[in-house]
Design a protein around this motif. Structure first.
Motif, PDB file in Angstrom:
ATOM      1  N   LEU A  89      36.074 -58.203  45.165  1.00  0.00           N
ATOM      2  CA  LEU A  89      35.092 -57.742  46.141  1.00  0.00           C
ATOM      3  C   LEU A  89      34.235 -56.642  45.525  1.00  0.00           C
ATOM      4  CD1 LEU A  89      37.504 -57.311  49.184  1.00  0.00           C
ATOM      5  CD2 LEU A  89      35.825 -59.144  48.906  1.00  0.00           C
ATOM      6  N   GLU A  90      32.958 -56.615  45.891  1.00  0.00           N
ATOM      7  CA  GLU A  90      32.121 -55.466  45.578  1.00  0.00           C
ATOM      8  C   GLU A  90      32.083 -54.639  46.854  1.00  0.00           C
ATOM      9  OE1 GLU A  90      28.358 -56.968  44.199  1.00  0.00           O
ATOM     10  OE2 GLU A  90      29.229 -57.359  42.221  1.00  0.00           O
ATOM     11  N   VAL A  91      32.428 -53.369  46.731  1.00  0.00           N
ATOM     12  CA  VAL A  91      32.437 -52.493  47.899  1.00  0.00           C
ATOM     13  C   VAL A  91      31.180 -51.631  47.817  1.00  0.00           C
ATOM     14  CG1 VAL A  91      33.753 -50.770  49.183  1.00  0.00           C
ATOM     15  CG2 VAL A  91      34.968 -52.473  47.785  1.00  0.00           C
ATOM     16  N   VAL A  93      28.629 -48.807  49.555  1.00  0.00           N
ATOM     17  CA  VAL A  93      28.470 -47.756  50.567  1.00  0.00           C
ATOM     18  C   VAL A  93      26.988 -47.388  50.603  1.00  0.00           C
ATOM     19  CG1 VAL A  93      29.153 -45.448  51.342  1.00  0.00           C
ATOM     20  CG2 VAL A  93      30.779 -46.847  50.065  1.00  0.00           C
ATOM     21  N   ARG A  94      26.449 -47.312  51.809  1.00  0.00           N
ATOM     22  CA  ARG A  94      25.029 -46.982  51.975  1.00  0.00           C
ATOM     23  C   ARG A  94      24.865 -45.732  52.839  1.00  0.00           C
ATOM     24  NH1 ARG A  94      22.166 -51.645  50.610  1.00  0.00           N
ATOM     25  NH2 ARG A  94      23.458 -53.510  50.636  1.00  0.00           N
ATOM     26  N   ASN A  95      24.032 -44.817  52.362  1.00  0.00           N
ATOM     27  CA  ASN A  95      23.674 -43.626  53.147  1.00  0.00           C
ATOM     28  C   ASN A  95      22.259 -43.744  53.700  1.00  0.00           C
ATOM     29  OD1 ASN A  95      26.135 -42.090  52.535  1.00  0.00           O
ATOM     30  ND2 ASN A  95      25.355 -42.119  50.439  1.00  0.00           N
ATOM     31  N   GLY A  99      17.083 -51.827  49.458  1.00  0.00           N
ATOM     32  CA  GLY A  99      17.602 -53.079  48.908  1.00  0.00           C
ATOM     33  C   GLY A  99      17.924 -54.112  49.971  1.00  0.00           C
ATOM     34  N   SER A 100      19.118 -54.703  49.852  1.00  0.00           N
ATOM     35  CA  SER A 100      19.406 -55.885  50.682  1.00  0.00           C
ATOM     36  C   SER A 100      19.528 -55.570  52.169  1.00  0.00           C
ATOM     37  CB  SER A 100      20.654 -56.611  50.170  1.00  0.00           C
ATOM     38  OG  SER A 100      21.807 -55.847  50.389  1.00  0.00           O
ATOM     39  N   ILE A 101      19.964 -54.358  52.525  1.00  0.00           N
ATOM     40  CA  ILE A 101      20.087 -54.083  53.977  1.00  0.00           C
ATOM     41  C   ILE A 101      18.690 -53.979  54.605  1.00  0.00           C
ATOM     42  CG2 ILE A 101      20.221 -51.543  53.932  1.00  0.00           C
ATOM     43  CD1 ILE A 101      22.317 -51.714  56.150  1.00  0.00           C
ATOM     44  N   VAL A 174      21.486 -42.860  47.477  1.00  0.00           N
ATOM     45  CA  VAL A 174      21.052 -43.796  48.529  1.00  0.00           C
ATOM     46  C   VAL A 174      22.173 -44.775  48.858  1.00  0.00           C
ATOM     47  CG1 VAL A 174      19.421 -45.683  48.994  1.00  0.00           C
ATOM     48  CG2 VAL A 174      18.636 -43.560  47.911  1.00  0.00           C
ATOM     49  N   ASP A 175      22.733 -45.388  47.805  1.00  0.00           N
ATOM     50  CA  ASP A 175      23.846 -46.320  47.985  1.00  0.00           C
ATOM     51  C   ASP A 175      24.524 -46.538  46.637  1.00  0.00           C
ATOM     52  OD1 ASP A 175      22.300 -48.208  46.523  1.00  0.00           O
ATOM     53  OD2 ASP A 175      21.458 -49.057  48.337  1.00  0.00           O
ATOM     54  N   PHE A 176      25.649 -47.189  46.650  1.00  0.00           N
ATOM     55  CA  PHE A 176      26.325 -47.530  45.385  1.00  0.00           C
ATOM     56  C   PHE A 176      27.318 -48.645  45.627  1.00  0.00           C
ATOM     57  CE2 PHE A 176      29.046 -44.380  47.390  1.00  0.00           C
ATOM     58  CZ  PHE A 176      30.331 -44.854  47.162  1.00  0.00           C
ATOM     59  N   PRO A 199      24.378 -45.358  36.863  1.00  0.00           N
ATOM     60  CA  PRO A 199      23.134 -45.692  37.573  1.00  0.00           C
ATOM     61  C   PRO A 199      22.876 -47.201  37.648  1.00  0.00           C
ATOM     62  CG  PRO A 199      22.758 -43.933  35.974  1.00  0.00           C
ATOM     63  CD  PRO A 199      24.137 -44.475  35.704  1.00  0.00           C
ATOM     64  N   ASP A 200      23.682 -47.994  36.912  1.00  0.00           N
ATOM     65  CA  ASP A 200      23.568 -49.458  37.034  1.00  0.00           C
ATOM     66  C   ASP A 200      24.017 -49.925  38.414  1.00  0.00           C
ATOM     67  OD1 ASP A 200      22.552 -50.148  34.598  1.00  0.00           O
ATOM     68  OD2 ASP A 200      24.331 -51.218  33.880  1.00  0.00           O
ATOM     69  N   CYS A 201      24.908 -49.171  39.039  1.00  0.00           N
ATOM     70  CA  CYS A 201      25.457 -49.656  40.318  1.00  0.00           C
ATOM     71  C   CYS A 201      25.209 -48.682  41.471  1.00  0.00           C
ATOM     72  CB  CYS A 201      26.929 -50.019  40.195  1.00  0.00           C
ATOM     73  SG  CYS A 201      27.837 -49.163  38.960  1.00  0.00           S
ATOM     74  N   CYS A 202      24.256 -47.771  41.279  1.00  0.00           N
ATOM     75  CA  CYS A 202      23.900 -46.837  42.362  1.00  0.00           C
ATOM     76  C   CYS A 202      22.392 -46.913  42.604  1.00  0.00           C
ATOM     77  CB  CYS A 202      24.160 -45.388  41.947  1.00  0.00           C
ATOM     78  SG  CYS A 202      25.829 -44.989  41.477  1.00  0.00           S
ATOM     79  N   ARG A 203      21.958 -46.451  43.755  1.00  0.00           N
ATOM     80  CA  ARG A 203      20.536 -46.122  43.911  1.00  0.00           C
ATOM     81  C   ARG A 203      20.441 -44.607  43.974  1.00  0.00           C
ATOM     82  NH1 ARG A 203      20.035 -50.978  47.005  1.00  0.00           N
ATOM     83  NH2 ARG A 203      18.730 -52.388  45.767  1.00  0.00           N
ATOM     84  N   LEU A 204      19.654 -44.048  43.071  1.00  0.00           N
ATOM     85  CA  LEU A 204      19.523 -42.596  42.937  1.00  0.00           C
ATOM     86  C   LEU A 204      18.043 -42.254  42.999  1.00  0.00           C
ATOM     87  CD1 LEU A 204      21.912 -42.273  39.821  1.00  0.00           C
ATOM     88  CD2 LEU A 204      22.509 -41.854  42.215  1.00  0.00           C
ATOM     89  N   PHE A 218      14.465 -51.024  36.414  1.00  0.00           N
ATOM     90  CA  PHE A 218      14.446 -52.289  35.663  1.00  0.00           C
ATOM     91  C   PHE A 218      14.150 -53.465  36.599  1.00  0.00           C
ATOM     92  CE2 PHE A 218      17.138 -55.961  34.356  1.00  0.00           C
ATOM     93  CZ  PHE A 218      16.440 -56.331  33.220  1.00  0.00           C
ATOM     94  N   ARG A 219      14.879 -53.500  37.750  1.00  0.00           N
ATOM     95  CA  ARG A 219      14.703 -54.635  38.672  1.00  0.00           C
ATOM     96  C   ARG A 219      13.244 -54.776  39.100  1.00  0.00           C
ATOM     97  NH1 ARG A 219      19.245 -52.077  41.562  1.00  0.00           N
ATOM     98  NH2 ARG A 219      21.187 -53.147  41.073  1.00  0.00           N
ATOM     99  N   ARG A 220      12.584 -53.606  39.346  1.00  0.00           N
ATOM    100  CA  ARG A 220      11.227 -53.640  39.925  1.00  0.00           C
ATOM    101  C   ARG A 220      10.141 -53.257  38.923  1.00  0.00           C
ATOM    102  NH1 ARG A 220      12.555 -50.962  45.930  1.00  0.00           N
ATOM    103  NH2 ARG A 220      14.494 -52.099  46.237  1.00  0.00           N
TER     104      ARG A 220
HETATM  105  P1  5GP Z   1      21.976 -54.206  47.447  1.00  0.00           P
HETATM  106  O1  5GP Z   1      22.988 -54.912  48.323  1.00  0.00           O
HETATM  107  O2  5GP Z   1      21.025 -53.384  48.251  1.00  0.00           O
HETATM  108  O3  5GP Z   1      21.311 -55.147  46.490  1.00  0.00           O
HETATM  109  O4  5GP Z   1      22.814 -53.197  46.518  1.00  0.00           O
HETATM  110  C1  5GP Z   1      23.485 -52.088  47.076  1.00  0.00           C
HETATM  111  C2  5GP Z   1      23.986 -51.197  45.943  1.00  0.00           C
HETATM  112  O5  5GP Z   1      25.025 -51.853  45.241  1.00  0.00           O
HETATM  113  C3  5GP Z   1      22.928 -50.854  44.892  1.00  0.00           C
HETATM  114  O6  5GP Z   1      23.149 -49.531  44.455  1.00  0.00           O
HETATM  115  C4  5GP Z   1      23.179 -51.833  43.772  1.00  0.00           C
HETATM  116  O7  5GP Z   1      22.844 -51.258  42.530  1.00  0.00           O
HETATM  117  C5  5GP Z   1      24.676 -52.037  43.879  1.00  0.00           C
HETATM  118  N1  5GP Z   1      25.041 -53.425  43.553  1.00  0.00           N
HETATM  119  C6  5GP Z   1      25.140 -54.476  44.400  1.00  0.00           C
HETATM  120  N2  5GP Z   1      25.506 -55.590  43.732  1.00  0.00           N
HETATM  121  C7  5GP Z   1      25.660 -55.234  42.447  1.00  0.00           C
HETATM  122  C8  5GP Z   1      26.018 -55.950  41.256  1.00  0.00           C
HETATM  123  O8  5GP Z   1      26.328 -57.147  41.265  1.00  0.00           O
HETATM  124  N3  5GP Z   1      26.024 -55.219  40.104  1.00  0.00           N
HETATM  125  C9  5GP Z   1      25.716 -53.896  40.064  1.00  0.00           C
HETATM  126  N4  5GP Z   1      25.720 -53.259  38.880  1.00  0.00           N
HETATM  127  N5  5GP Z   1      25.377 -53.197  41.163  1.00  0.00           N
HETATM  128  C10 5GP Z   1      25.345 -53.854  42.339  1.00  0.00           C
END
Ligand code: 5GP
Length: 253
Positions: A89-91, A93-95, A99-101, A174-176, A199-204, A218-220
């Motif tokens: 699972l990817e856990v 947390v959003r403050n 992104g996706s929310i 923002v989230d991670f 920072p690969d897995c957070c929004r800062l 990078f994404r954008r």
């Molecule tokens: P979102 O669901 O908005 O795309 O991502 C929420 C947060 O989780 C963001 O900080 C994003 O970087 C992180 N995140 C979600 N899925 C992945 C993933 O597959 N790999 C990495 N590195 N980060 C992820």
């Protein structure tokens, strides 16, 4: 000398068998991927920065009693970690909404959420890591009810710790995303934070200007990713000498 055994190669890291049973060497690559690896590039220095930053966050968590897999950093790109059984699972947390929310629920990016929101995504590249509910997780046996409670508590403690550290250096968390693993000690199992925190897995976002200092750069296509990560590391004092190896060495005549 025997060649060490590669256990797994992912998008951003390679795992090798560690020197002792129950340990793993985690190697941070420079590869950057996004949108389920549809977009990819090599960002020189990213692996070095993420190794350092993940060491900083994980050892800080260990110090305050939040268990992680981290043992020690070995060199610029590698760290020694405990071998864990990763929960698939990817856990997240959003403050703040982003992104996706924001996409899914139509909430403008930057909207403060009424309280931190914890979400779970099933780790499966072929399915694009779909969001799942507690019902799915328990019904399919990915985790128990007790694990769910422990994962939420762990994720919220990580959130408190990271938000505080980031706010101290003028960055809004923002989230991670974290990953959580099981460690067995005799008949007892405990959950620990695993994988990486970087920072690969957070929004800062810069707290004043809102400038993005994370993988969204990078994404954008918002600029140089290594510069953004270096800024995070510099503010945290993780690279006081600021000497991230970038590019080729210059030959001085
Ligand atoms: P979102 O669901 O908005 O795309 O991502 C929420 C947060 O989780 C963001 O900080 C994003 O970087 C992180 N995140 C979600 N899925 C992945 C993933 O597959 N790999 C990495 N590195 N980060 C992820």
């Amino acid at each position: 000398m025997a060649r060490r055994k590669k256990i797994y190669e992912g998008k951003a890291k390679i795992l090798y068998e560690g020197p002792e049973p129950g340990t793993i060497v985690q190697y941070f690559k420079d590869d950057a991927t996004a949108f389920n690896a549809e977009k990819r590039d090599v960002i020189e220095g990213k692996g070095v920065l993420n190794n350092r930053l993940s060491e900083y966050f994980m050892s800080g968590l260990n110090d305050i009693g939040v268990p992680t897999h981290f043992i020690k950093r070995i060199n610029m790109r590698e760290q020694l970690v405990r071998s864990v059984e990763i929960i698939p699972l990817e856990v997240v947390v959003r403050n703040t909404a982003a992104g996706s929310i924001s996409k899914r629920l139509g909430i403008a990016e930057g909207t403060a959420l009424p309280r931190p929101i914890v979400e779970f995504y099933y780790k499966d590249d072929a399915l694009g890591d779909p969001m799942v509910s507690e019902e799915h997780i328990i019904a399919f046996g990915w985790a128990s009810q007790q694990d769910m409670d422990d994962m939420v508590a762990l994720a919220l403690r990580v959130n408190d710790f990271l938000s505080g550290i980031m706010m101290g250096v003028g960055i809004k968390l923002v989230d991670f995303k974290i990953e959580i693993g099981r460690i067995w000690e005799g008949d007892f199992m405990r959950l620990v934070v695993a994988d990486e925190i970087s920072p690969d897995c957070c929004r800062l976002w810069d707290a004043k200007t809102g400038q993005k200092l994370d993988k969204d750069v990078f994404r954008r296509d918002l600029g140089n990713l290594a510069d953004a990560y270096t800024e995070v590391a510099r503010r945290l004092g993780v690279l006081p000498e600021n000497n991230v190896p970038r590019g080729k060495p210059t030959l001085i005549n």
